[in-house]
Scaffold this active site. Structure first.
Site, PDB file in Angstrom:
ATOM      1  N   HIS B 337      12.446   9.414 -23.834  1.00  0.00           N
ATOM      2  CA  HIS B 337      11.957   9.972 -22.566  1.00  0.00           C
ATOM      3  C   HIS B 337      12.229   9.020 -21.410  1.00  0.00           C
ATOM      4  O   HIS B 337      12.373   9.446 -20.265  1.00  0.00           O
ATOM      5  CB  HIS B 337      10.456  10.274 -22.658  1.00  0.00           C
ATOM      6  CG  HIS B 337      10.141  11.582 -23.319  1.00  0.00           C
ATOM      7  ND1 HIS B 337      10.534  12.787 -22.792  1.00  0.00           N
ATOM      8  CD2 HIS B 337       9.501  11.882 -24.460  1.00  0.00           C
ATOM      9  CE1 HIS B 337      10.129  13.778 -23.577  1.00  0.00           C
ATOM     10  NE2 HIS B 337       9.513  13.250 -24.609  1.00  0.00           N
ATOM     11  N   GLY B 338      12.283   7.732 -21.680  1.00  0.00           N
ATOM     12  CA  GLY B 338      12.565   6.745 -20.639  1.00  0.00           C
ATOM     13  C   GLY B 338      11.906   5.423 -20.983  1.00  0.00           C
ATOM     14  O   GLY B 338      10.915   5.400 -21.716  1.00  0.00           O
TER      15      GLY B 338
END
Lengths: 79, 408
Positions: B337-338
């Site tokens: 997701h990051g």
């Protein structure tokens, strides 16, 4: 053939720890939570060890392996 | 030049409808115009990746060539008459297939100002598809490489930006077949229905929660947060609910568009959401939330990890293996997701809840008379699961970052 059936049902009963498998072989293994991913992997490994059926993880489609009866049919078709 | 973001504005749907008409008419006569389908897909890819997005378009072309060569090479390797199947080659193929995504995902760590020049909208979802194909080729389930079918699968434009993630063998089964008129009418009806529900979800409910409600509650929560160290306030609880509703309706709405348009094209792309907030525990939740992604992680990471660990007897305890598998799965999901603390904490939070849930299920199996199974306990478990999930979305939202470290 009956031998395969017995072995598969025995493996499933052991894995799930439930008498339901033999009493009701059309029970849905996944919807009832009897079998999860971990149980599935153990099932595949047991099939390989006891029945010499080589089912890779890619072969495993939950709808095709949903009930004890379906698992038996699937294993018989792969032998 | 017109540039359109998929499913974002009425124009996109207008063009879609015009483009789809020949396909619908053909299908009603039980015909697939392959060349038209390809042209139609191509035009939409151009519309999505032209003008200001041209850089992304070029990255997409480069990426596609790379993955075509890689998949072609690996399928060729696996189908050699001598039956070659080295683990090292397989691992190398997987590493190469995810390399572009890894570069794109980690570039912001080193250079936060500029996104990677290799990046484009949807790179994650294309990568998931390719990795799935390589794994199934390894297992001997995919035995041939057809470049046209591969491109149709990889670049299928209704799902290109954010999924759902289809599987090659499933997709090709639909693509090769022309449904009967009765069957197609059924697909068409479902497709239109999905798109309509999608409008309700994304443009009405998602808009209400995300655009009208959320920013206002966030403002209040930021002000009220000053009164204590952790920034806790009732409005923070409001942020949690509003964000969770926004996340669901926005993404489920988008997914319904993608599935609906696929159905209209005679492709039964798998659904992504199945009443996730009605789940009675977290395991059930992951069977119902962003399903194609969680099934991808389940089949290609978790199950293979567990299979490897048991087969090679790396660890004795099955419970330890399962738990480690959860940590691996959700940590990778979080990082994907990051690389921010809140996505990683979100992943670890879910891994922890999964481990606790398994422990609880084992405990309950040993003590079957502990709790009755009735309507009340069932409702309670749904309510509890819902709140655990909403709390995880509050972490995921990044609002806590703003609340706690926003002054920096």
């Amino acid at each position: 053939m009956d031998n395969v059936r017995e072995t598969v049902l025995e493996i499933l009963s052991d894995l799930t720890g439930s008498d339901e498998i033999k009493a009701n072989p059309d029970i849905n293994l996944f919807e009832t939570g009897l079998l999860d991913s971990m149980g599935t992997v153990q099932l595949l490994l047991e099939l390989q060890a006891q029945l010499d059926v080589d089912a890779p993880v890619s072969e495993f489609d939950r709808t095709e392996w949903a009930t004890p009866n379906k698992v038996v049919a699937k294993v018989e078709s792969m032998q | 030049m017109i540039n359109l973001q998929p499913y974002e504005n009425p124009m996109y749907f207008g063009y879609l409808l015009i483009g789809l008409l020949p396909i619908i008419i053909g299908m009603l006569y039980e015909k697939r115009f392959r060349w038209y389908e390809t042209l139609f897909s191509f035009c939409f890819l151009v519309l999505i990746f032209d003008g200001p997005k041209l850089g992304q378009g070029i990255a997409l072309i480069g990426y596609t060539i790379f993955e075509v060569l890689l998949t072609w090479g690996y399928v060729r390797y696996r189908t050699r008459p001598k039956g070659a199947n080295k683990t090292s080659i397989f691992v190398l193929a997987v590493i190469l297939s995810i390399a572009p995504l890894v570069v794109v995902k980690f570039t912001p760590l080193f250079d936060p100002q500029h996104p990677s020049i290799f990046g484009f909208l949807g790179i994650s979802y294309l990568t998931f598809k390719v990795v799935g194909m390589i794994m199934e080729t390894r297992d001997g389930m995919i035995k041939e490489f057809n470049i046209l079918k591969f491109l149709q699968f990889l670049l299928f434009f209704p799902t290109i930006s954010s999924g759902p993630i289809d599987r090659y063998r499933r997709f090709i089964k639909d693509y090769d077949r022309v449904p009967t008129k009765e069957k197609y009418l059924e697909l068409l009806e479902k497709g239109v229905h999905y798109v309509m529900i999608g409008f309700l979800y994304k443009f009405i409910l998602g808009y209400f929660f995300g655009t009208l409600l959320l920013p206002n509650i966030e403002k209040i929560a930021l002000i009220n947060g000053h009164s204590n160290v952790l920034g806790l306030s009732w409005s923070l609880v409001g942020v949690m609910y509003a964000y969770s509703m926004y996340l669901f309706f926005d993404f489920a709405g988008y997914s319904l568009f993608a599935v609906g348009i696929s159905y209209i094209m005679g492709i039964q792309t798998p659904i992504n959401f199945n009443k996730p907030f009605a789940s009675w525990n977290i395991k059930e939740f992951w069977n119902r939330w962003h399903m194609t992604l969680s099934f991808w992680f389940r089949d290609y990471i978790y199950m293979r990890f567990v299979f490897f660990m048991i087969k090679h007897k790396v660890l004795k305890s099955r419970i330890a293996i399962a738990n480690l598998g959860y940590v691996v799965l959700f940590l990778i999901m979080g990082i994907w997701h990051g690389e921010t603390w809140y996505y990683i904490v979100y992943g670890l939070f879910h891994a922890t809840v999964m481990i606790l849930t398994d422990a609880w299920l084992r405990f309950k199996k040993k003590h079957p008379d502990l709790l009755p199974s009735n309507r009340f306990t069932k409702v309670m478990s749904v309510v509890l699961t819902f709140h655990v999930v909403c709390f995880s979305f509050l972490i995921f939202s990044g609002f806590l970052d703003k609340l706690w470290f926003g002054f920096r």
